[in-house]
Design an enzyme around this catalytic site. Structure first.
Site, short mmCIF file in Angstrom:
data_model
loop_
_atom_site.label_atom_id
_atom_site.label_comp_id
_atom_site.label_asym_id
_atom_site.label_seq_id
_atom_site.Cartn_x
_atom_site.Cartn_y
_atom_site.Cartn_z
N LYS A 16 -46.56 -78.65 -30.80
CA LYS A 16 -45.78 -77.76 -30.40
C LYS A 16 -46.35 -76.61 -29.53
O LYS A 16 -45.55 -76.13 -28.58
CB LYS A 16 -44.99 -76.95 -31.58
CG LYS A 16 -44.11 -78.24 -32.36
CD LYS A 16 -43.09 -77.57 -33.33
CE LYS A 16 -44.01 -76.65 -34.23
NZ LYS A 16 -44.90 -77.43 -35.24
N ARG A 92 -37.55 -73.11 -39.96
CA ARG A 92 -38.29 -73.64 -40.82
C ARG A 92 -37.49 -74.44 -41.87
O ARG A 92 -37.98 -75.18 -42.87
CB ARG A 92 -39.21 -73.06 -41.41
CG ARG A 92 -40.32 -72.41 -40.49
CD ARG A 92 -41.75 -71.71 -41.26
NE ARG A 92 -42.51 -71.42 -40.40
CZ ARG A 92 -43.78 -71.81 -40.01
NH1 ARG A 92 -43.88 -73.32 -40.05
NH2 ARG A 92 -44.23 -71.29 -38.94
N ARG A 126 -60.56 -80.60 -36.64
CA ARG A 126 -60.69 -79.43 -35.91
C ARG A 126 -61.88 -78.73 -36.21
O ARG A 126 -62.34 -78.78 -37.50
CB ARG A 126 -59.48 -78.47 -36.16
CG ARG A 126 -58.25 -78.74 -35.25
CD ARG A 126 -56.89 -77.73 -35.69
NE ARG A 126 -55.75 -78.09 -35.04
CZ ARG A 126 -54.80 -77.42 -35.19
NH1 ARG A 126 -54.90 -76.31 -36.22
NH2 ARG A 126 -53.65 -77.58 -34.69
N ARG A 159 -62.34 -75.00 -40.69
CA ARG A 159 -61.66 -73.99 -41.55
C ARG A 159 -61.07 -74.44 -42.78
O ARG A 159 -60.61 -75.75 -42.74
CB ARG A 159 -60.50 -73.16 -40.65
CG ARG A 159 -60.99 -72.45 -39.33
CD ARG A 159 -59.92 -71.76 -38.67
NE ARG A 159 -58.81 -72.95 -38.69
CZ ARG A 159 -57.43 -72.53 -38.47
NH1 ARG A 159 -57.05 -71.27 -38.60
NH2 ARG A 159 -56.53 -73.43 -38.42
N ARG A 170 -50.07 -79.12 -46.42
CA ARG A 170 -49.27 -78.29 -45.15
C ARG A 170 -48.01 -79.48 -44.77
O ARG A 170 -46.91 -79.05 -44.60
CB ARG A 170 -50.06 -78.01 -43.97
CG ARG A 170 -50.97 -76.65 -44.29
CD ARG A 170 -52.01 -76.66 -43.35
NE ARG A 170 -51.62 -76.21 -42.32
CZ ARG A 170 -52.12 -76.43 -41.01
NH1 ARG A 170 -53.62 -76.74 -41.04
NH2 ARG A 170 -51.69 -76.16 -39.66
#
Ligand SMILES: [Zn+2]
Length: 215
Positions: A16, A92, A126, A159, A170
């Protein structure tokens, strides 16, 4: 042609942010995210609202979550100030979706469809440089030497947000709160679903064509 009002929906990792930035450039409209809108309106006077603090800044400084009603007000301000926008990261939940329909008219609602396994691959791959903050991905944009930053030679780390357990959590939270938002627009017949697993260019071209048609 009026400036387009675009809502971009998709799970974390669906792309997004990247696609919103490109759309904003292409159509010369604002990229509105809740985070940016909050930062830009930190000192907005919310004393007329029945809230604990008088500004969003006070919530942030207290380390507390900014309440939904304040986020709503801030998004409203950001959209009113924008001459055309692509909204990213809001609504959301269903309450926010209903609020949004009261404050603006959307020209197109795009959902970036990406499978859960692909999302997990993208998010857990990532890596970020511990020294300079440069971003990498073990599969899609690897450094020349594994674990070492191309820019500064620093160590690349994962991270905490990007570990598999956190990523799955998540995605679970997203599914619980935001999937009903996707369903809501699908039921209204305004949802445009785009395969989000193509290359970034392919995905961008597909979104761009939909926005150009709708605006
Ligand atoms: Zn670095």
């Amino acid at each position: 042609m009026s400036e387009p009002h675009v809502l971009l929906l998709g799970a974390p990792g669906a792309g997004k942010g990247t696609q919103s930035k490109r759309l904003a450039d292409e159509f010369d409209i604002e990229h509105v995210t809740t985070g940016d809108a909050l930062r830009a309106n930190k000192d907005m006077d919310i004393s007329h609202m029945d809230t604990e603090y008088d500004t969003p800044r006070a919530y942030m400084e207290a380390g507390e979550l900014v309440p939904d009603e304040v986020v709503n007000e801030i998004v409203k301000t950001a959209l009113q100030e924008a001459d055309g926008y692509v909204l990213d990261g809001y609504p959301r939940n269903l309450d926010q979706a209903e609020y949004l329909s009261d404050i603006t008219d959307l020209d197109v609602v795009v959902f970036l469809d990406v499978s859960e396994s692909e999302l997990v691959d993208r998010l857990t791959g990532r890596r970020v440089c511990d020294d300079c903050g440069a971003n990498y991905h073990v599969e899609f944009s690897p450094p020349e030497t594994e674990g070492v930053c191309d820019e500064c030679g620093g160590d690349l780390i994962q991270r905490d947000d990007d570990t598999e357990d956190t990523v799955r959590e998540r995605l679970r939270v997203y599914e619980e709160n935001t999937e009903p938002v996707v369903e809501h627009y699908r039921d209204e017949g305004v949802l445009v679903e785009i395969d989000g697993e193509g290359t970034p260019d392919e995905v961008f071209e597909a979104i761009r064509d939909e926005v150009a048609d709708a605006a």
